[in-house]
Design a protein around this motif. Structure first.
Motif, PDB file in Angstrom:
ATOM      1  N   ALA A 132      63.710 114.935  18.993  1.00  0.00           N
ATOM      2  CA  ALA A 132      63.625 116.197  19.739  1.00  0.00           C
ATOM      3  C   ALA A 132      65.028 116.692  20.087  1.00  0.00           C
ATOM      4  CB  ALA A 132      62.786 116.024  20.998  1.00  0.00           C
ATOM      5  N   GLY A 133      65.906 115.778  20.450  1.00  0.00           N
ATOM      6  CA  GLY A 133      67.293 116.154  20.730  1.00  0.00           C
ATOM      7  C   GLY A 133      67.996 116.671  19.489  1.00  0.00           C
ATOM      8  N   TYR A 134      67.755 116.029  18.352  1.00  0.00           N
ATOM      9  CA  TYR A 134      68.359 116.501  17.106  1.00  0.00           C
ATOM     10  C   TYR A 134      67.815 117.862  16.702  1.00  0.00           C
ATOM     11  CZ  TYR A 134      70.764 112.121  16.235  1.00  0.00           C
ATOM     12  OH  TYR A 134      71.613 111.052  16.324  1.00  0.00           O
ATOM     13  N   ALA A 135      66.527 118.090  16.894  1.00  0.00           N
ATOM     14  CA  ALA A 135      65.931 119.401  16.583  1.00  0.00           C
ATOM     15  C   ALA A 135      66.566 120.472  17.467  1.00  0.00           C
ATOM     16  CB  ALA A 135      64.422 119.359  16.770  1.00  0.00           C
ATOM     17  N   PHE A 136      66.865 120.123  18.704  1.00  0.00           N
ATOM     18  CA  PHE A 136      67.545 121.056  19.604  1.00  0.00           C
ATOM     19  C   PHE A 136      68.908 121.430  19.035  1.00  0.00           C
ATOM     20  CE2 PHE A 136      70.536 121.942  22.946  1.00  0.00           C
ATOM     21  CZ  PHE A 136      69.856 122.832  23.765  1.00  0.00           C
ATOM     22  N   VAL A 137      69.687 120.431  18.656  1.00  0.00           N
ATOM     23  CA  VAL A 137      71.050 120.658  18.184  1.00  0.00           C
ATOM     24  C   VAL A 137      71.059 121.426  16.861  1.00  0.00           C
ATOM     25  CG1 VAL A 137      73.119 119.475  17.350  1.00  0.00           C
ATOM     26  CG2 VAL A 137      72.005 118.702  19.431  1.00  0.00           C
ATOM     27  N   VAL A 138      70.092 121.166  16.005  1.00  0.00           N
ATOM     28  CA  VAL A 138      70.026 121.858  14.714  1.00  0.00           C
ATOM     29  C   VAL A 138      69.824 123.363  14.903  1.00  0.00           C
ATOM     30  CG1 VAL A 138      68.530 122.144  12.699  1.00  0.00           C
ATOM     31  CG2 VAL A 138      69.314 119.881  13.341  1.00  0.00           C
ATOM     32  N   ASN A 139      69.094 123.746  15.944  1.00  0.00           N
ATOM     33  CA  ASN A 139      68.821 125.160  16.193  1.00  0.00           C
ATOM     34  C   ASN A 139      69.951 125.882  16.919  1.00  0.00           C
ATOM     35  OD1 ASN A 139      66.067 125.850  15.241  1.00  0.00           O
ATOM     36  ND2 ASN A 139      65.546 124.070  16.483  1.00  0.00           N
ATOM     37  N   LEU A 140      70.899 125.160  17.461  1.00  0.00           N
ATOM     38  CA  LEU A 140      71.958 125.770  18.259  1.00  0.00           C
ATOM     39  C   LEU A 140      72.785 126.801  17.484  1.00  0.00           C
ATOM     40  CD1 LEU A 140      72.882 125.594  21.187  1.00  0.00           C
ATOM     41  CD2 LEU A 140      74.494 123.830  20.515  1.00  0.00           C
ATOM     42  N   PRO A 141      73.252 126.524  16.264  1.00  0.00           N
ATOM     43  CA  PRO A 141      74.016 127.555  15.541  1.00  0.00           C
ATOM     44  C   PRO A 141      73.207 128.831  15.293  1.00  0.00           C
ATOM     45  CG  PRO A 141      74.292 125.426  14.492  1.00  0.00           C
ATOM     46  CD  PRO A 141      73.224 125.253  15.523  1.00  0.00           C
ATOM     47  N   LEU A 194      77.951 131.898  32.080  1.00  0.00           N
ATOM     48  CA  LEU A 194      78.395 130.702  32.807  1.00  0.00           C
ATOM     49  C   LEU A 194      77.531 129.482  32.496  1.00  0.00           C
ATOM     50  CD1 LEU A 194      79.268 132.295  36.259  1.00  0.00           C
ATOM     51  CD2 LEU A 194      80.847 131.539  34.462  1.00  0.00           C
ATOM     52  N   LEU A 195      76.216 129.677  32.453  1.00  0.00           N
ATOM     53  CA  LEU A 195      75.336 128.549  32.149  1.00  0.00           C
ATOM     54  C   LEU A 195      75.505 128.076  30.715  1.00  0.00           C
ATOM     55  CD1 LEU A 195      72.070 129.608  34.001  1.00  0.00           C
ATOM     56  CD2 LEU A 195      73.484 127.607  34.498  1.00  0.00           C
ATOM     57  N   GLN A 196      75.793 128.990  29.796  1.00  0.00           N
ATOM     58  CA  GLN A 196      75.996 128.589  28.410  1.00  0.00           C
ATOM     59  C   GLN A 196      77.260 127.762  28.271  1.00  0.00           C
ATOM     60  OE1 GLN A 196      73.629 129.053  26.161  1.00  0.00           O
ATOM     61  NE2 GLN A 196      74.843 127.825  24.796  1.00  0.00           N
ATOM     62  N   ILE A 197      78.311 128.139  28.966  1.00  0.00           N
ATOM     63  CA  ILE A 197      79.550 127.352  28.925  1.00  0.00           C
ATOM     64  C   ILE A 197      79.300 125.953  29.491  1.00  0.00           C
ATOM     65  CG2 ILE A 197      81.866 127.163  29.914  1.00  0.00           C
ATOM     66  CD1 ILE A 197      81.987 130.269  29.742  1.00  0.00           C
ATOM     67  N   ALA A 198      78.629 125.894  30.646  1.00  0.00           N
ATOM     68  CA  ALA A 198      78.322 124.591  31.256  1.00  0.00           C
ATOM     69  C   ALA A 198      77.414 123.768  30.352  1.00  0.00           C
ATOM     70  CB  ALA A 198      77.656 124.801  32.617  1.00  0.00           C
ATOM     71  N   ALA A 199      76.400 124.402  29.787  1.00  0.00           N
ATOM     72  CA  ALA A 199      75.452 123.685  28.931  1.00  0.00           C
ATOM     73  C   ALA A 199      76.143 123.120  27.701  1.00  0.00           C
ATOM     74  CB  ALA A 199      74.312 124.621  28.524  1.00  0.00           C
ATOM     75  N   LEU A 200      77.012 123.908  27.078  1.00  0.00           N
ATOM     76  CA  LEU A 200      77.730 123.409  25.897  1.00  0.00           C
ATOM     77  C   LEU A 200      78.674 122.260  26.235  1.00  0.00           C
ATOM     78  CD1 LEU A 200      78.573 126.573  23.804  1.00  0.00           C
ATOM     79  CD2 LEU A 200      77.133 124.649  23.160  1.00  0.00           C
ATOM     80  N   ALA A 201      79.328 122.352  27.380  1.00  0.00           N
ATOM     81  CA  ALA A 201      80.220 121.261  27.792  1.00  0.00           C
ATOM     82  C   ALA A 201      79.417 119.979  28.026  1.00  0.00           C
ATOM     83  CB  ALA A 201      80.978 121.662  29.053  1.00  0.00           C
ATOM     84  N   PHE A 202      78.327 120.092  28.776  1.00  0.00           N
ATOM     85  CA  PHE A 202      77.485 118.918  29.007  1.00  0.00           C
ATOM     86  C   PHE A 202      76.936 118.362  27.698  1.00  0.00           C
ATOM     87  CE2 PHE A 202      76.673 120.529  33.484  1.00  0.00           C
ATOM     88  CZ  PHE A 202      77.296 119.460  34.108  1.00  0.00           C
ATOM     89  N   LEU A 203      76.472 119.245  26.816  1.00  0.00           N
ATOM     90  CA  LEU A 203      75.892 118.804  25.549  1.00  0.00           C
ATOM     91  C   LEU A 203      76.933 118.112  24.686  1.00  0.00           C
ATOM     92  CD1 LEU A 203      73.357 118.792  23.763  1.00  0.00           C
ATOM     93  CD2 LEU A 203      74.152 120.948  22.799  1.00  0.00           C
ATOM     94  N   TRP A 204      78.123 118.666  24.633  1.00  0.00           N
ATOM     95  CA  TRP A 204      79.179 118.073  23.815  1.00  0.00           C
ATOM     96  C   TRP A 204      79.527 116.676  24.310  1.00  0.00           C
ATOM     97  CZ3 TRP A 204      84.445 116.703  24.275  1.00  0.00           C
ATOM     98  CH2 TRP A 204      85.113 116.533  23.054  1.00  0.00           C
ATOM     99  N   LEU A 205      79.550 116.498  25.625  1.00  0.00           N
ATOM    100  CA  LEU A 205      79.852 115.181  26.178  1.00  0.00           C
ATOM    101  C   LEU A 205      78.667 114.223  26.063  1.00  0.00           C
ATOM    102  CD1 LEU A 205      81.774 116.410  29.322  1.00  0.00           C
ATOM    103  CD2 LEU A 205      82.760 115.251  27.335  1.00  0.00           C
ATOM    104  N   HIS A 206      77.451 114.740  26.148  1.00  0.00           N
ATOM    105  CA  HIS A 206      76.250 113.909  26.051  1.00  0.00           C
ATOM    106  C   HIS A 206      76.003 113.460  24.619  1.00  0.00           C
ATOM    107  CE1 HIS A 206      72.151 112.493  26.587  1.00  0.00           C
ATOM    108  NE2 HIS A 206      71.723 113.355  25.694  1.00  0.00           N
ATOM    109  N   PHE A 207      76.168 114.354  23.683  1.00  0.00           N
ATOM    110  CA  PHE A 207      75.868 114.088  22.268  1.00  0.00           C
ATOM    111  C   PHE A 207      77.158 113.642  21.590  1.00  0.00           C
ATOM    112  CE2 PHE A 207      74.716 115.976  17.969  1.00  0.00           C
ATOM    113  CZ  PHE A 207      73.856 114.962  17.642  1.00  0.00           C
ATOM    114  N   HIS A 208      77.488 112.371  21.790  1.00  0.00           N
ATOM    115  CA  HIS A 208      78.795 111.864  21.370  1.00  0.00           C
ATOM    116  C   HIS A 208      79.037 111.941  19.869  1.00  0.00           C
ATOM    117  CE1 HIS A 208      77.045 108.058  19.980  1.00  0.00           C
ATOM    118  NE2 HIS A 208      76.226 108.220  20.996  1.00  0.00           N
TER     119      HIS A 208
END
Length: 193
Positions: free
Chosen positions: A52-61, A167-181
């Protein structure tokens, strides 16, 4: 491009049948991505949650591609930004659903299915692990993005919607980048030689 009548009682206008079929196909593709060759056994439940996490990341672009005012898809399809915005919203909804599935399934796996040899000391220890905290931060940011993007919120407080979206998109991307090593292919290290 037949336009169906509004939904009774809600009085909400539906998109054309062609758009609806395309969106249903997109949903089906995401279900396929999530469940393809997935063994349906409790010992593989972590894979379901992780997928489910990978499906999330695949749709991000795709979400970012559809968000741009001057998007390449506008040139390819001949549709306006407003006409393509419905797809941006549906991609965001699918992503928020996948994030919810990822979060809920990971918690369920930790509470009920995690093997003893892998279990952490306590539930508090699990939820305060930096990787989990970063994931919770990304999850909350993206879910807040979804709720502030709902039509009722957007129509009442458009300026707040725009500011919170950025603002939430910037925060979300930062958290995601750090979470999804594994999204960081190169580890930067400094040698003090």
């Amino acid at each position: 491009m037949y336009q169906p009548p509004p939904i009774p009682f809600i009085n909400r206008t539906l998109p054309s049948n062609g758009t609806s079929l395309f969106v249903i196909g997109y949903f089906g593709l995401n279900v396929f991505i999530h469940l393809f060759k997935l063994p349906f056994e409790s010992r593989h439940f972590f894979v379901f949650a992780d997928r489910a996490g990978y499906a999330f990341v695949v749709n991000l672009p795709l979400l970012y591609l559809l968000a741009a005012k001057n998007q390449p898809l506008k040139l390819l399809t001949g549709r306006s930004y407003e006409a393509l915005n419905i797809y941006h919203r549906r991609v965001g909804e699918v992503m928020c659903f996948e994030a919810l599935v990822h979060f809920a399934a990971m918690v369920f796996w930790r509470l009920f299915l995690e093997p003893e040899w892998l279990a952490t000391e306590s539930l508090w220890h699990y939820f305060t692990h930096p990787l989990i905290l970063l994931g919770i931060g990304a999850f909350i940011s993206y879910e807040l993005l979804y709720f502030t993007s709902l039509g009722s919120f957007r129509q009442r407080w458009y300026e707040l919607f725009l500011a919170s979206h950025v603002l939430l998109q910037i925060a979300a991307l930062a958290f995601l980048w750090l979470h999804f090593h594994t999204s960081r292919p190169v580890k930067v290290g400094y040698c003090l030689c």
